[in-house]
Design a protein around this motif. Structure first.
Motif, PDB file in Angstrom:
ATOM      1  N   VAL A 125       0.980  -1.263  -0.217  1.00 34.24           N
ATOM      2  CA  VAL A 125       0.098  -0.025  -0.215  1.00 34.24           C
ATOM      3  C   VAL A 125       0.856   1.329   0.080  1.00 34.24           C
ATOM      4  CG1 VAL A 125      -1.612   1.359   1.294  1.00 34.24           C
ATOM      5  CG2 VAL A 125      -2.137  -0.980   1.116  1.00 34.24           C
ATOM      6  N   CYS A 126       1.925   1.114   0.694  1.00 34.64           N
ATOM      7  CA  CYS A 126       2.790   2.597   1.054  1.00 34.64           C
ATOM      8  C   CYS A 126       3.507   2.745  -0.345  1.00 34.64           C
ATOM      9  CB  CYS A 126       3.596   2.415   2.041  1.00 34.64           C
ATOM     10  SG  CYS A 126       2.953   2.603   3.761  1.00 34.64           S
ATOM     11  N   ALA A 127       3.947   1.593  -0.665  1.00 32.90           N
ATOM     12  CA  ALA A 127       4.791   1.824  -2.118  1.00 32.90           C
ATOM     13  C   ALA A 127       3.872   2.270  -3.193  1.00 32.90           C
ATOM     14  CB  ALA A 127       5.497   0.507  -2.491  1.00 32.90           C
ATOM     15  N   ALA A 128       2.630   1.816  -3.427  1.00 29.73           N
ATOM     16  CA  ALA A 128       1.750   2.165  -4.398  1.00 29.73           C
ATOM     17  C   ALA A 128       1.228   3.733  -4.179  1.00 29.73           C
ATOM     18  CB  ALA A 128       0.513   1.172  -4.348  1.00 29.73           C
ATOM     19  N   TRP A 129       1.038   3.898  -3.083  1.00 31.11           N
ATOM     20  CA  TRP A 129       0.537   5.403  -2.713  1.00 31.11           C
ATOM     21  C   TRP A 129       1.847   6.337  -2.873  1.00 31.11           C
ATOM     22  CZ3 TRP A 129      -3.481   8.473  -0.226  1.00 31.11           C
ATOM     23  CH2 TRP A 129      -4.763   7.666  -0.238  1.00 31.11           C
ATOM     24  N   MET A 130       2.981   5.988  -2.553  1.00 28.10           N
ATOM     25  CA  MET A 130       4.157   6.776  -2.874  1.00 28.10           C
ATOM     26  C   MET A 130       4.196   7.160  -4.337  1.00 28.10           C
ATOM     27  SD  MET A 130       8.248   5.939  -2.384  1.00 28.10           S
ATOM     28  CE  MET A 130       8.027   4.263  -3.677  1.00 28.10           C
ATOM     29  N   VAL A 131       4.044   6.196  -5.357  1.00 26.55           N
ATOM     30  CA  VAL A 131       4.182   6.305  -6.598  1.00 26.55           C
ATOM     31  C   VAL A 131       3.170   7.124  -7.276  1.00 26.55           C
ATOM     32  CG1 VAL A 131       4.039   5.297  -8.794  1.00 26.55           C
ATOM     33  CG2 VAL A 131       5.441   4.341  -7.030  1.00 26.55           C
ATOM     34  N   SER A 138      14.294  10.192  -6.659  1.00 27.87           N
ATOM     35  CA  SER A 138      13.361  11.267  -5.941  1.00 27.87           C
ATOM     36  C   SER A 138      14.485  12.342  -5.231  1.00 27.87           C
ATOM     37  CB  SER A 138      12.370  10.783  -5.063  1.00 27.87           C
ATOM     38  OG  SER A 138      11.220  10.115  -5.950  1.00 27.87           O
ATOM     39  N   ALA A 139      15.278  11.830  -4.603  1.00 30.68           N
ATOM     40  CA  ALA A 139      16.028  12.615  -3.932  1.00 30.68           C
ATOM     41  C   ALA A 139      17.082  13.403  -4.943  1.00 30.68           C
ATOM     42  CB  ALA A 139      17.180  11.802  -2.919  1.00 30.68           C
ATOM     43  N   ILE A 140      17.533  12.647  -5.885  1.00 30.01           N
ATOM     44  CA  ILE A 140      18.302  13.541  -6.959  1.00 30.01           C
ATOM     45  C   ILE A 140      17.553  14.493  -7.754  1.00 30.01           C
ATOM     46  CG2 ILE A 140      19.404  12.946  -9.300  1.00 30.01           C
ATOM     47  CD1 ILE A 140      20.183  10.237  -8.345  1.00 30.01           C
ATOM     48  N   ALA A 141      16.328  14.243  -7.937  1.00 31.72           N
ATOM     49  CA  ALA A 141      15.505  15.402  -8.612  1.00 31.72           C
ATOM     50  C   ALA A 141      15.326  16.613  -7.679  1.00 31.72           C
ATOM     51  CB  ALA A 141      14.013  14.631  -9.006  1.00 31.72           C
ATOM     52  N   PRO A 167      -4.090  18.909  -2.130  1.00 33.25           N
ATOM     53  CA  PRO A 167      -4.155  19.792  -0.903  1.00 33.25           C
ATOM     54  C   PRO A 167      -2.530  19.642  -0.219  1.00 33.25           C
ATOM     55  CG  PRO A 167      -5.394  17.800  -0.337  1.00 33.25           C
ATOM     56  CD  PRO A 167      -5.246  17.909  -1.849  1.00 33.25           C
ATOM     57  N   LEU A 168      -2.057  18.339  -0.388  1.00 34.78           N
ATOM     58  CA  LEU A 168      -0.666  18.073   0.361  1.00 34.78           C
ATOM     59  C   LEU A 168       0.339  18.828  -0.309  1.00 34.78           C
ATOM     60  CD1 LEU A 168       0.979  16.741   2.357  1.00 34.78           C
ATOM     61  CD2 LEU A 168       1.105  14.558   1.176  1.00 34.78           C
ATOM     62  N   ASP A 169       0.433  18.804  -1.665  1.00 36.01           N
ATOM     63  CA  ASP A 169       1.287  19.692  -2.716  1.00 36.01           C
ATOM     64  C   ASP A 169       1.112  20.993  -2.277  1.00 36.01           C
ATOM     65  OD1 ASP A 169       2.739  19.797  -5.533  1.00 36.01           O
ATOM     66  OD2 ASP A 169       1.225  21.353  -5.373  1.00 36.01           O
ATOM     67  N   VAL A 170       0.167  21.710  -2.050  1.00 36.58           N
ATOM     68  CA  VAL A 170       0.012  23.016  -1.890  1.00 36.58           C
ATOM     69  C   VAL A 170       0.787  23.387  -0.417  1.00 36.58           C
ATOM     70  CG1 VAL A 170      -1.618  25.110  -1.329  1.00 36.58           C
ATOM     71  CG2 VAL A 170      -2.161  23.375  -3.013  1.00 36.58           C
ATOM     72  N   TRP A 171       0.389  22.351   0.499  1.00 31.68           N
ATOM     73  CA  TRP A 171       1.124  22.687   1.988  1.00 31.68           C
ATOM     74  C   TRP A 171       2.629  22.480   1.633  1.00 31.68           C
ATOM     75  CZ3 TRP A 171       3.247  19.350   5.586  1.00 31.68           C
ATOM     76  CH2 TRP A 171       3.717  19.600   6.918  1.00 31.68           C
ATOM     77  N   LEU A 172       2.924  21.500   1.124  1.00 30.77           N
ATOM     78  CA  LEU A 172       4.591  21.313   1.051  1.00 30.77           C
ATOM     79  C   LEU A 172       5.339  22.491   0.270  1.00 30.77           C
ATOM     80  CD1 LEU A 172       4.552  17.376  -0.087  1.00 30.77           C
ATOM     81  CD2 LEU A 172       5.521  18.254   2.177  1.00 30.77           C
ATOM     82  N   PHE A 211       9.557  16.343  -4.100  1.00 29.97           N
ATOM     83  CA  PHE A 211      10.467  14.947  -4.075  1.00 29.97           C
ATOM     84  C   PHE A 211      10.914  14.440  -3.149  1.00 29.97           C
ATOM     85  CE2 PHE A 211      10.919  17.622  -8.114  1.00 29.97           C
ATOM     86  CZ  PHE A 211      10.657  16.599  -8.926  1.00 29.97           C
ATOM     87  N   TRP A 212      11.073  15.353  -1.808  1.00 38.08           N
ATOM     88  CA  TRP A 212      11.570  14.697  -0.579  1.00 38.08           C
ATOM     89  C   TRP A 212      10.536  13.792  -0.089  1.00 38.08           C
ATOM     90  CZ3 TRP A 212      16.557  14.393  -0.290  1.00 38.08           C
ATOM     91  CH2 TRP A 212      17.415  15.237  -0.598  1.00 38.08           C
ATOM     92  N   ILE A 213       9.312  14.172  -0.238  1.00 36.26           N
ATOM     93  CA  ILE A 213       8.145  13.485   0.357  1.00 36.26           C
ATOM     94  C   ILE A 213       8.295  11.990   0.235  1.00 36.26           C
ATOM     95  CG2 ILE A 213       6.373  13.525  -0.995  1.00 36.26           C
ATOM     96  CD1 ILE A 213       5.736  13.983   2.445  1.00 36.26           C
ATOM     97  N   ALA A 214       8.976  11.304  -1.003  1.00 38.99           N
ATOM     98  CA  ALA A 214       8.853  10.221  -1.145  1.00 38.99           C
ATOM     99  C   ALA A 214       9.798   9.286  -0.273  1.00 38.99           C
ATOM    100  CB  ALA A 214       9.341   9.927  -2.612  1.00 38.99           C
ATOM    101  N   ILE A 215      10.673  10.188   0.711  1.00 37.66           N
ATOM    102  CA  ILE A 215      11.555   9.308   1.396  1.00 37.66           C
ATOM    103  C   ILE A 215      10.866   8.674   2.491  1.00 37.66           C
ATOM    104  CG2 ILE A 215      13.417   9.584   3.201  1.00 37.66           C
ATOM    105  CD1 ILE A 215      14.752  11.657   1.070  1.00 37.66           C
ATOM    106  N   PRO A 216      10.099   9.342   3.188  1.00 38.03           N
ATOM    107  CA  PRO A 216       9.295   8.576   4.508  1.00 38.03           C
ATOM    108  C   PRO A 216       8.359   7.588   4.069  1.00 38.03           C
ATOM    109  CG  PRO A 216       8.405  10.828   4.067  1.00 38.03           C
ATOM    110  CD  PRO A 216       9.663  10.756   3.388  1.00 38.03           C
ATOM    111  N   LEU A 217       7.799   7.773   2.990  1.00 35.24           N
ATOM    112  CA  LEU A 217       6.865   6.856   2.359  1.00 35.24           C
ATOM    113  C   LEU A 217       7.465   5.552   1.969  1.00 35.24           C
ATOM    114  CD1 LEU A 217       3.940   8.842   0.566  1.00 35.24           C
ATOM    115  CD2 LEU A 217       3.645   7.533   2.427  1.00 35.24           C
TER     116      LEU A 217
END
Length: 517
Positions: free
Chosen positions: A16-22, A89-92, A152-157, A167-173
């Motif tokens: 679930v987390c991997a699919a949501w991350m993508v 994602s970190a490189i980007a 909404p998460l994009d706006v907040w970030l 791009f950094w948000i992919a690291i915790p997920l």
């Protein structure tokens, strides 16, 4: 809690987390692309290669990921793919170089292609067969809910930490998915004999064909298709190579990259084909409405987010209703599939009367219907598709369905962009040459805009320039609005036809082999 139960929870969480991350990362990029182009100091033409590189490598990752997972096991392929997505994602996030960003996006697309089909296999193996609907719902929620939740998460970030945060948000997920997968995914032996007997020429031909087709289609609208020979060459060559792969894989290959004989089963074939109109249906709320709001009222992501929220919240009700009805046999999967396409067709109908004055609130009813309809398409569609597949064919089936889904998504996006452009260009010429004695009702906004013209100026030439500029802008807006409306009419007709096809599908498991899946 027993070790078996703990392993199931960890495995399910990984998928679930991997699919949501993508899926969330994909929407983050789409919403913030103008900001990313500004950070890199490039224009839309160069920025289009960032999307093209992702779309070109995603279907390659789908097929190769499933193909390798059969040999090396799901665990040995899934975990490196998660790690690759996080690193890319970190490189980007840190690069300011266009070439490096394109390579990072290609890596993200390749990793995403591996993760998405393996995620559904992970969920199906986690839950018992009686709860297959719940397993598929957890997986499909990433495709239908994650893109809407990302708005909404994009706006907040971006507001709080700037564009690199998307791009950094992919690291915790990705970290949660990797740890859960490392602890929970089952260990299996490596099947070296399958690799030795594989036809690597077919694997190479598929990879090149998918890259050429995905890249050519994604760049076709920007390069005006037939006006650029390179685009046509890429698309035609890609189709030829993929057709050759389908023909060659029809032979008795021990370990094919696509097990085409699965398509002899009716639900497997129709399921892969219906994945195409599903991707077109998801374009309405995912691309067309946001593109309209960004172009006509010139809204920013924070102003577009309410329209996407209206698609997110109804799914919290639609998924449980569908899962419980399928689990206890209250309704057939085909019933929900027809209802899902019907609701999406109705959403198109409600938006046909669009004008240049529309704001997110005007799209609310159609977006809510889409929020109910999309889960009622994808969940029953996957139920019917996997119903004709036995466990040993699971990875091959996931490859076929997700290759169709990935390529269809690229084609649907290109169709929306090209269709809107061509319709708008045609209407623009008509509106400019019309007499205006019998204006179309959508032209009322253009006549009302006459008040924007300057009334006095010391320079007649400047007055003429301003008048032409304002009139040209108003006419362009109205041409886009009319083009958007006609595109919705075509999409609605396509979905109505798909309802008829879905109603003709056989029951789940009608062509399944004797082995109990």
């Amino acid at each position: 809690m027993t070790p078996e139960m703990r392993g199931r929870i960890l495995t399910g969480t990984c998928g679930v987390c991997a699919a949501w991350m993508v899926m969330m990362s994909t929407r983050f990029f789409a919403l913030s692309l103008p900001d990313i182009e500004g950070v890199l100091g490039i224009g839309p033409d160069q920025g289009s290669w960032l999307a093209a590189s992702y779309l070109a490598f995603e279907p390659v990752g789908v097929a190769l990921g499933c193909w390798l997972a059969v040999i090396f096991s799901l665990r040995r392929v899934m975990l490196p793919a998660i790690l690759l997505f996080v690193i890319a994602s970190a490189i980007a996030a840190v690069t300011h170089d266009l070439t490096m960003m394109i390579l990072a996006r290609a890596g993200m697309g390749f990793a995403a292609g591996i993760i998405v089909p393996l995620a559904i296999i992970t969920e199906l193996r986690t839950f018992p067969p009686t709860w297959r609907a719940l397993a598929i719902a957890l997986y499909s929620s990433a495709a239908t809910m994650a893109p809407q939740a990302a708005a909404p998460l994009d706006v907040w970030l971006v507001t709080r930490w700037g564009t690199p945060a998307i791009f950094w948000i992919a690291i915790p997920l990705g970290g949660i998915a990797f740890v859960c997968g490392y602890l929970g995914l089952w260990r299996e032996r490596i099947r070296w004999l399958l690799f030795a007997r594989a036809d690597l020429r077919v694997v190479f031909a598929f990879s090149v064909g998918a890259i050429l087709l995905g890249g050519g289609v994604s760049q076709g609208n920007r390069l005006h298709w037939s006006e650029t020979p390179l685009t046509l060459f890429a698309v035609v060559t890609g189709i030829a190579l993929l057709t050759g792969v389908l023909v060659l894989d029809g032979r008795r290959v021990v370990h094919p990259i696509l097990m085409t004989r699965l398509l002899t089963r009716r639900n497997a074939l129709l399921g892969a084909l219906i994945a195409i109109p599903y991707q077109f249906a998801s374009v309405l709320s995912g691309s067309l409405v946001p593109a309209f709001l960004a172009d006509i009222p010139a809204y920013r992501p924070e102003q577009i987010a309410p329209a996407l929220d209206a698609v997110f919240w109804p799914q919290a009700l639609a998924y449980p209703v569908c899962v419980m009805a399928l689990r206890y046999g209250w309704a057939e999967a085909r019933t929900f599939l027809v209802l899902g396409f019907g609701l999406n067709a109705l959403a198109c109908l409600l938006d046909l009367d669009v004008t240049s004055d529309w704001i997110p609130g005007n799209f609310l009813a159609g977006q809510i219907l889409q929020g109910i309809g999309l889960p009622w398409i994808l969940l029953p569609l996957l139920m019917l598709f996997v119903g004709d597949v036995v466990p040993s064919e699971g990875l091959y089936a996931a490859a076929i369905f997700n290759v169709a889904r990935s390529l269809a998504g690229t084609v649907a996006t290109a169709w929306a962009a090209t269709g809107l452009r061509l319709r708008a260009e045609g209407r623009y010429g008509e509106l400019l040459t019309s007499s205006g004695l019998q204006p179309h009702r959508r032209m009322v906004a253009a006549w009302n805009g006459a008040g924007a013209l300057p009334r006095t100026t010391p320079d007649p030439a400047l007055l003429d320039h301003r008048a032409r500029s304002v009139c040209g802008t108003l006419v362009r807006h109205q041409s886009v609005v009319i083009g958007f409306s006609t595109l919705l009419a075509d999409l609605g007709l396509m979905l109505v036809v798909t309802c008829v096809i879905a109603a003709c599908m056989p029951p789940a498991g009608a062509d399944r082999p004797g082995e109990q899946s």
